[in-house]
Design an enzyme around this catalytic site. Structure first.
Site, short mmCIF file in Angstrom:
data_model
loop_
_atom_site.label_atom_id
_atom_site.label_comp_id
_atom_site.label_asym_id
_atom_site.label_seq_id
_atom_site.Cartn_x
_atom_site.Cartn_y
_atom_site.Cartn_z
N LYS A 109 0.84 -1.21 0.00
CA LYS A 109 0.00 0.00 0.00
C LYS A 109 0.87 1.26 0.00
O LYS A 109 0.54 2.24 -0.65
CB LYS A 109 -0.97 -0.01 1.19
CG LYS A 109 -2.10 -1.02 1.00
CD LYS A 109 -3.18 -0.90 2.05
CE LYS A 109 -4.35 -1.84 1.71
NZ LYS A 109 -5.38 -1.88 2.74
N LYS A 190 -4.77 -10.32 -5.31
CA LYS A 190 -6.06 -10.53 -4.67
C LYS A 190 -7.07 -9.43 -5.06
O LYS A 190 -6.67 -8.30 -5.36
CB LYS A 190 -5.92 -10.61 -3.14
CG LYS A 190 -5.67 -9.28 -2.47
CD LYS A 190 -6.06 -9.32 -0.99
CE LYS A 190 -6.16 -7.91 -0.45
NZ LYS A 190 -7.00 -7.73 0.70
N LYS A 193 -10.64 -3.85 -2.32
CA LYS A 193 -11.51 -2.67 -2.38
C LYS A 193 -10.77 -1.48 -2.96
O LYS A 193 -11.27 -0.73 -3.75
CB LYS A 193 -11.96 -2.24 -0.98
CG LYS A 193 -12.88 -3.18 -0.26
CD LYS A 193 -13.51 -2.41 0.91
CE LYS A 193 -13.73 -3.25 2.14
NZ LYS A 193 -12.56 -3.73 2.84
#
Ligand code: AQP
Length: 322
Positions: A109, A190, A193
Protein backbone atom coordinates in the site's frame (compact mmCIF):
# COMPACT_ATOMS: atom_id res chain seq x y z
CA UNK A 1 -15.33 -20.11 21.91
CA UNK A 2 -14.82 -16.33 21.71
CA UNK A 3 -14.59 -15.18 18.07
CA UNK A 4 -13.69 -11.72 16.76
CA UNK A 5 -13.15 -10.26 13.31
CA UNK A 6 -13.41 -6.91 11.55
CA UNK A 7 -13.85 -5.31 8.16
CA UNK A 8 -12.87 -1.86 6.94
CA UNK A 9 -15.46 0.58 5.57
CA UNK A 10 -13.00 1.58 2.85
CA UNK A 11 -15.17 0.96 -0.20
CA UNK A 12 -17.67 -1.38 -1.80
CA UNK A 13 -17.68 -4.86 -0.22
CA UNK A 14 -16.45 -7.34 -2.82
CA UNK A 15 -16.76 -11.06 -3.38
CA UNK A 16 -13.43 -11.68 -1.61
CA UNK A 17 -14.67 -9.96 1.57
CA UNK A 18 -17.89 -11.92 1.36
CA UNK A 19 -16.48 -15.40 0.71
CA UNK A 20 -13.26 -14.93 2.71
CA UNK A 21 -14.88 -13.33 5.73
CA UNK A 22 -18.53 -12.22 5.98
CA UNK A 23 -20.19 -15.45 4.94
CA UNK A 24 -18.18 -17.46 7.46
CA UNK A 25 -19.00 -14.93 10.18
CA UNK A 26 -22.70 -15.45 9.61
CA UNK A 27 -22.36 -19.24 9.36
CA UNK A 28 -20.39 -19.54 12.59
CA UNK A 29 -22.05 -16.89 14.78
CA UNK A 30 -22.85 -17.50 18.43
CA UNK A 31 -23.47 -15.23 21.40
CA UNK A 32 -19.73 -15.28 21.90
CA UNK A 33 -19.02 -13.74 18.45
CA UNK A 34 -17.87 -10.12 18.06
CA UNK A 35 -17.78 -8.47 14.65
CA UNK A 36 -16.74 -4.90 14.08
CA UNK A 37 -16.71 -2.34 11.33
CA UNK A 38 -13.17 -1.03 11.74
CA UNK A 39 -13.68 2.59 10.74
CA UNK A 40 -10.42 3.77 12.34
CA UNK A 41 -8.50 1.44 10.01
CA UNK A 42 -10.15 3.07 7.00
CA UNK A 43 -8.45 6.37 7.96
CA UNK A 44 -5.07 4.89 7.01
CA UNK A 45 -5.71 5.73 3.34
CA UNK A 46 -7.23 8.99 2.10
CA UNK A 47 -11.03 9.02 2.48
CA UNK A 48 -13.49 11.92 2.83
CA UNK A 49 -15.46 12.25 6.10
CA UNK A 50 -18.76 11.89 4.21
CA UNK A 51 -17.61 8.71 2.45
CA UNK A 52 -16.30 7.22 5.68
CA UNK A 53 -19.61 7.82 7.46
CA UNK A 54 -21.65 6.48 4.56
CA UNK A 55 -19.48 3.38 4.15
CA UNK A 56 -19.59 2.72 7.90
CA UNK A 57 -23.38 2.72 7.98
CA UNK A 58 -23.72 0.75 4.75
CA UNK A 59 -21.21 -1.84 5.90
CA UNK A 60 -22.98 -2.20 9.25
CA UNK A 61 -26.23 -2.86 7.38
CA UNK A 62 -24.35 -5.36 5.20
CA UNK A 63 -23.22 -7.34 8.23
CA UNK A 64 -26.83 -7.80 9.30
CA UNK A 65 -27.92 -8.42 5.69
CA UNK A 66 -25.50 -11.34 5.21
CA UNK A 67 -27.10 -13.01 8.21
CA UNK A 68 -25.53 -11.75 11.44
CA UNK A 69 -28.30 -11.69 14.01
CA UNK A 70 -28.12 -8.83 16.56
CA UNK A 71 -29.81 -11.12 19.10
CA UNK A 72 -26.99 -13.64 18.71
CA UNK A 73 -23.74 -11.94 17.69
CA UNK A 74 -22.36 -8.57 18.82
CA UNK A 75 -21.97 -6.21 15.84
CA UNK A 76 -20.42 -2.81 16.51
CA UNK A 77 -18.39 0.08 15.12
CA UNK A 78 -14.77 0.19 16.32
CA UNK A 79 -14.57 3.94 17.03
CA UNK A 80 -17.54 3.69 19.40
CA UNK A 81 -15.39 1.67 21.81
CA UNK A 82 -12.48 3.90 22.92
CA UNK A 83 -10.33 1.07 24.30
CA UNK A 84 -9.15 -0.02 20.83
CA UNK A 85 -6.88 3.02 20.40
CA UNK A 86 -5.84 3.04 24.06
CA UNK A 87 -4.65 -0.56 23.91
CA UNK A 88 -3.11 0.03 20.50
CA UNK A 89 -0.74 2.61 21.98
CA UNK A 90 0.41 0.22 24.69
CA UNK A 91 0.99 -2.49 22.05
CA UNK A 92 2.89 -0.06 19.81
CA UNK A 93 5.38 0.19 22.63
CA UNK A 94 5.73 -3.62 22.59
CA UNK A 95 5.95 -4.00 18.79
CA UNK A 96 9.27 -3.41 17.06
CA UNK A 97 9.87 -1.09 14.11
CA UNK A 98 11.59 -3.98 12.30
CA UNK A 99 8.65 -6.36 12.47
CA UNK A 100 6.20 -3.69 11.30
CA UNK A 101 8.51 -2.86 8.39
CA UNK A 102 8.22 -6.45 7.18
CA UNK A 103 4.42 -6.37 6.77
CA UNK A 104 3.77 -7.01 3.09
CA UNK A 105 0.40 -5.22 3.03
CA UNK A 106 2.09 -2.07 4.35
CA UNK A 107 4.83 -2.29 1.73
CA UNK A 108 2.32 -2.80 -1.10
CA UNK A 109 0.00 0.00 0.00
CA UNK A 110 2.88 2.40 0.79
CA UNK A 111 4.39 1.78 -2.65
CA UNK A 112 1.20 2.98 -4.28
CA UNK A 113 1.00 6.28 -2.32
CA UNK A 114 2.94 9.48 -2.94
CA UNK A 115 3.29 9.86 0.80
CA UNK A 116 1.78 7.61 3.41
CA UNK A 117 0.64 8.12 6.98
CA UNK A 118 2.23 6.73 10.13
CA UNK A 119 -1.18 5.08 10.65
CA UNK A 120 -0.66 2.91 7.57
CA UNK A 121 2.56 1.67 9.17
CA UNK A 122 1.06 0.98 12.63
CA UNK A 123 -2.24 -0.42 11.29
CA UNK A 124 -1.38 -4.05 12.20
CA UNK A 125 -0.89 -3.02 15.84
CA UNK A 126 -4.38 -1.50 15.97
CA UNK A 127 -5.63 -4.76 14.45
CA UNK A 128 -3.81 -6.70 17.19
CA UNK A 129 -5.51 -4.46 19.78
CA UNK A 130 -8.92 -5.15 18.15
CA UNK A 131 -8.35 -8.88 18.58
CA UNK A 132 -6.64 -9.00 21.97
CA UNK A 133 -9.17 -6.66 23.64
CA UNK A 134 -11.87 -9.31 23.29
CA UNK A 135 -9.80 -12.31 24.46
CA UNK A 136 -10.57 -13.79 21.03
CA UNK A 137 -9.58 -17.44 20.66
CA UNK A 138 -10.51 -17.60 16.99
CA UNK A 139 -10.22 -14.96 14.27
CA UNK A 140 -11.95 -15.86 10.97
CA UNK A 141 -10.16 -13.99 8.16
CA UNK A 142 -9.12 -14.37 4.53
CA UNK A 143 -5.68 -15.61 3.61
CA UNK A 144 -4.30 -12.06 3.11
CA UNK A 145 -4.46 -11.47 6.87
CA UNK A 146 -2.17 -14.38 7.89
CA UNK A 147 0.83 -12.13 8.51
CA UNK A 148 -1.16 -9.59 10.55
CA UNK A 149 -2.65 -12.37 12.63
CA UNK A 150 0.80 -13.80 13.30
CA UNK A 151 1.86 -10.36 14.53
CA UNK A 152 -1.11 -10.24 16.94
CA UNK A 153 -0.06 -13.66 18.29
CA UNK A 154 3.56 -12.54 18.68
CA UNK A 155 2.56 -9.33 20.48
CA UNK A 156 0.28 -11.25 22.86
CA UNK A 157 3.06 -13.72 23.69
CA UNK A 158 5.70 -11.02 24.10
CA UNK A 159 3.43 -8.94 26.33
CA UNK A 160 2.55 -11.98 28.46
CA UNK A 161 6.25 -12.88 28.84
CA UNK A 162 7.20 -9.33 29.74
CA UNK A 163 4.30 -8.33 32.02
CA UNK A 164 2.64 -11.60 33.08
CA UNK A 165 -0.36 -13.53 31.64
CA UNK A 166 -2.73 -10.89 30.26
CA UNK A 167 -3.87 -11.77 26.75
CA UNK A 168 -5.35 -14.86 25.08
CA UNK A 169 -3.15 -15.89 22.13
CA UNK A 170 -5.59 -16.07 19.16
CA UNK A 171 -5.75 -18.62 16.33
CA UNK A 172 -6.61 -17.70 12.74
CA UNK A 173 -9.43 -19.50 10.99
CA UNK A 174 -9.30 -19.58 7.19
CA UNK A 175 -12.12 -20.73 4.90
CA UNK A 176 -11.49 -24.06 3.11
CA UNK A 177 -12.30 -22.57 -0.32
CA UNK A 178 -12.09 -18.99 -1.60
CA UNK A 179 -9.79 -17.87 1.21
CA UNK A 180 -8.12 -15.66 -1.40
CA UNK A 181 -10.42 -14.51 -4.18
CA UNK A 182 -8.32 -13.04 -6.96
CA UNK A 183 -8.85 -9.94 -9.09
CA UNK A 184 -10.99 -10.86 -12.12
CA UNK A 185 -8.68 -8.95 -14.49
CA UNK A 186 -5.35 -9.65 -12.80
CA UNK A 187 -5.81 -13.10 -11.30
CA UNK A 188 -2.35 -13.17 -9.74
CA UNK A 189 -3.29 -10.44 -7.25
CA UNK A 190 -6.06 -10.53 -4.67
CA UNK A 191 -9.38 -8.81 -5.28
CA UNK A 192 -9.22 -5.57 -3.27
CA UNK A 193 -11.51 -2.67 -2.38
CA UNK A 194 -8.84 -0.04 -2.80
CA UNK A 195 -6.64 -1.46 -5.57
CA UNK A 196 -8.69 -3.48 -8.04
CA UNK A 197 -9.99 -1.86 -11.22
CA UNK A 198 -13.79 -1.61 -11.67
CA UNK A 199 -13.81 -4.78 -13.79
CA UNK A 200 -11.37 -6.56 -11.45
CA UNK A 201 -13.46 -6.37 -8.27
CA UNK A 202 -17.02 -7.60 -8.07
CA UNK A 203 -19.05 -5.72 -5.50
CA UNK A 204 -21.66 -7.85 -3.77
CA UNK A 205 -24.19 -5.08 -4.46
CA UNK A 206 -23.27 -4.62 -8.12
CA UNK A 207 -26.23 -4.59 -10.49
CA UNK A 208 -27.15 -7.86 -12.15
CA UNK A 209 -25.90 -6.46 -15.47
CA UNK A 210 -22.52 -5.56 -13.94
CA UNK A 211 -22.15 -8.95 -12.26
CA UNK A 212 -22.78 -10.71 -15.57
CA UNK A 213 -20.46 -8.36 -17.46
CA UNK A 214 -17.60 -8.77 -14.97
CA UNK A 215 -17.81 -12.57 -15.02
CA UNK A 216 -18.13 -12.81 -18.80
CA UNK A 217 -15.15 -10.45 -19.23
CA UNK A 218 -13.03 -12.11 -16.52
CA UNK A 219 -9.48 -12.79 -17.70
CA UNK A 220 -8.86 -16.47 -18.53
CA UNK A 221 -6.38 -17.93 -21.04
CA UNK A 222 -6.32 -19.03 -24.63
CA UNK A 223 -5.73 -22.78 -24.43
CA UNK A 224 -9.44 -23.47 -24.01
CA UNK A 225 -9.21 -26.51 -21.72
CA UNK A 226 -11.42 -26.41 -18.59
CA UNK A 227 -9.18 -27.66 -15.79
CA UNK A 228 -8.49 -26.51 -12.21
CA UNK A 229 -4.83 -25.48 -12.19
CA UNK A 230 -3.76 -22.36 -10.23
CA UNK A 231 -0.23 -22.27 -11.70
CA UNK A 232 -1.07 -22.67 -15.37
CA UNK A 233 -4.59 -21.15 -15.42
CA UNK A 234 -5.04 -18.70 -12.53
CA UNK A 235 -7.98 -16.81 -14.08
CA UNK A 236 -9.99 -19.97 -14.65
CA UNK A 237 -8.96 -21.44 -11.27
CA UNK A 238 -10.29 -18.29 -9.58
CA UNK A 239 -13.66 -18.65 -11.34
CA UNK A 240 -13.81 -22.35 -10.46
CA UNK A 241 -13.06 -21.62 -6.84
CA UNK A 242 -15.76 -18.93 -6.67
CA UNK A 243 -18.18 -21.37 -8.31
CA UNK A 244 -17.26 -24.03 -5.79
CA UNK A 245 -17.74 -21.64 -2.86
CA UNK A 246 -21.31 -20.96 -4.03
CA UNK A 247 -22.31 -24.45 -5.20
CA UNK A 248 -20.60 -26.52 -2.48
CA UNK A 249 -18.90 -28.80 -5.05
CA UNK A 250 -15.13 -29.12 -5.40
CA UNK A 251 -13.50 -26.97 -8.12
CA UNK A 252 -12.47 -30.18 -9.97
CA UNK A 253 -16.06 -31.44 -10.01
CA UNK A 254 -17.25 -28.12 -11.41
CA UNK A 255 -14.47 -28.17 -14.05
CA UNK A 256 -15.39 -31.72 -15.13
CA UNK A 257 -18.89 -30.58 -16.18
CA UNK A 258 -17.73 -27.96 -18.71
CA UNK A 259 -16.05 -27.96 -22.07
CA UNK A 260 -16.27 -24.25 -22.79
CA UNK A 261 -15.31 -21.25 -20.69
CA UNK A 262 -18.37 -19.31 -21.89
CA UNK A 263 -20.82 -21.93 -20.55
CA UNK A 264 -19.04 -22.05 -17.19
CA UNK A 265 -19.08 -18.26 -16.93
CA UNK A 266 -22.75 -18.03 -17.78
CA UNK A 267 -23.74 -20.58 -15.12
CA UNK A 268 -21.46 -18.90 -12.59
CA UNK A 269 -23.11 -15.54 -13.26
CA UNK A 270 -26.58 -17.10 -12.71
CA UNK A 271 -25.39 -18.64 -9.44
CA UNK A 272 -23.86 -15.41 -8.12
CA UNK A 273 -26.86 -13.25 -9.09
CA UNK A 274 -29.31 -15.65 -7.42
CA UNK A 275 -27.24 -15.79 -4.23
CA UNK A 276 -26.62 -12.07 -3.88
CA UNK A 277 -30.07 -10.66 -4.78
CA UNK A 278 -31.71 -11.38 -1.39
CA UNK A 279 -28.71 -9.92 0.47
CA UNK A 280 -29.03 -6.68 -1.50
CA UNK A 281 -32.75 -6.53 -0.71
CA UNK A 282 -32.12 -7.03 3.04
CA UNK A 283 -29.41 -4.38 3.08
CA UNK A 284 -31.68 -1.87 1.33
CA UNK A 285 -34.47 -2.58 3.84
CA UNK A 286 -32.07 -2.00 6.76
CA UNK A 287 -30.77 1.24 5.28
CA UNK A 288 -34.33 2.52 4.92
CA UNK A 289 -34.52 2.75 8.74
CA UNK A 290 -31.24 4.35 9.88
CA UNK A 291 -32.63 5.06 13.36
CA UNK A 292 -33.11 1.34 13.96
CA UNK A 293 -29.71 0.51 12.47
CA UNK A 294 -27.99 3.01 14.78
CA UNK A 295 -29.92 1.60 17.73
CA UNK A 296 -28.66 -1.92 16.96
CA UNK A 297 -25.10 -0.59 16.67
CA UNK A 298 -25.28 1.21 20.03
CA UNK A 299 -26.46 -1.99 21.70
CA UNK A 300 -23.51 -3.81 20.08
CA UNK A 301 -21.03 -1.14 21.21
CA UNK A 302 -22.33 -1.26 24.80
CA UNK A 303 -21.95 -5.05 24.90
CA UNK A 304 -18.47 -4.88 23.36
CA UNK A 305 -17.34 -2.17 25.76
CA UNK A 306 -17.97 -4.33 28.82
CA UNK A 307 -15.38 -6.85 27.62
CA UNK A 308 -13.00 -4.25 26.19
CA UNK A 309 -12.94 -2.28 29.43
CA UNK A 310 -12.04 -5.38 31.51
CA UNK A 311 -9.19 -6.44 29.21
CA UNK A 312 -7.86 -2.91 28.87
CA UNK A 313 -7.78 -2.57 32.69
CA UNK A 314 -5.71 -5.78 32.93
CA UNK A 315 -3.23 -4.58 30.31
CA UNK A 316 -3.00 -1.02 31.67
CA UNK A 317 -2.39 -2.16 35.21
CA UNK A 318 0.18 -4.72 33.99
CA UNK A 319 2.28 -1.96 32.37
CA UNK A 320 1.65 0.57 35.18
CA UNK A 321 -0.70 3.15 33.61
CA UNK A 322 -4.37 3.98 34.10
N1 AQP B 1 -9.54 -11.13 -2.05
C1 AQP B 1 -9.92 -11.62 -0.89
N2 AQP B 1 -10.24 -12.94 -0.76
C2 AQP B 1 -10.65 -13.46 0.43
N3 AQP B 1 -10.79 -12.72 1.56
C3 AQP B 1 -10.50 -11.40 1.46
N4 AQP B 1 -10.53 -10.40 2.36
C4 AQP B 1 -10.14 -9.24 1.78
N5 AQP B 1 -9.83 -9.46 0.50
C5 AQP B 1 -10.04 -10.78 0.27
C6 AQP B 1 -10.96 -10.57 3.74
O1 AQP B 1 -11.99 -9.62 4.00
C7 AQP B 1 -11.93 -9.26 5.37
C8 AQP B 1 -12.05 -7.77 5.53
O2 AQP B 1 -10.98 -7.16 4.89
P1 AQP B 1 -10.60 -5.65 5.20
O3 AQP B 1 -11.75 -4.79 5.02
O4 AQP B 1 -9.94 -5.58 6.52
O5 AQP B 1 -9.57 -5.27 4.12
P2 AQP B 1 -8.35 -5.95 3.46
O6 AQP B 1 -8.07 -7.32 3.96
O7 AQP B 1 -7.21 -4.99 3.52
O8 AQP B 1 -8.80 -6.12 1.97
P3 AQP B 1 -9.67 -5.28 1.00
O9 AQP B 1 -11.12 -5.61 1.16
O10 AQP B 1 -9.16 -5.49 -0.34
O11 AQP B 1 -9.56 -3.79 1.44
P4 AQP B 1 -8.49 -2.68 1.14
O12 AQP B 1 -8.28 -2.66 -0.33
O13 AQP B 1 -9.13 -1.44 1.67
O14 AQP B 1 -7.24 -3.08 1.87
C9 AQP B 1 -10.62 -9.81 5.93
O15 AQP B 1 -10.91 -10.96 6.70
C10 AQP B 1 -9.86 -10.19 4.71
O16 AQP B 1 -9.01 -11.30 4.94
Amino acid sequence: MRVLSGIQPSGAVHLGNYLGALRQWAQQQSNNSYYCVVDLHALTLPISPADLQRHTLELSATLFAVGLDPNVATVFVQSQVPHHTRLSWILECVASYGELSRMTQFKEKADRQDGFSAGLFTYPVLMAADILLYDAQRVPVGDDQRQHLELARNLAERFNNRYGETFVVPEGFFPPVAARVMDLQEPTRKMSKSVSSPLGAMGIFDSEADIRKKIMKAMTDTDGEVRFDWDAKPGLANLLEIFSAFSGETPDTVASRYERYGDLKKDLADLVVAHLAPITQRRDDLLADKGELNRLLSIGAARAEVIAEATYRRAASAVGVN
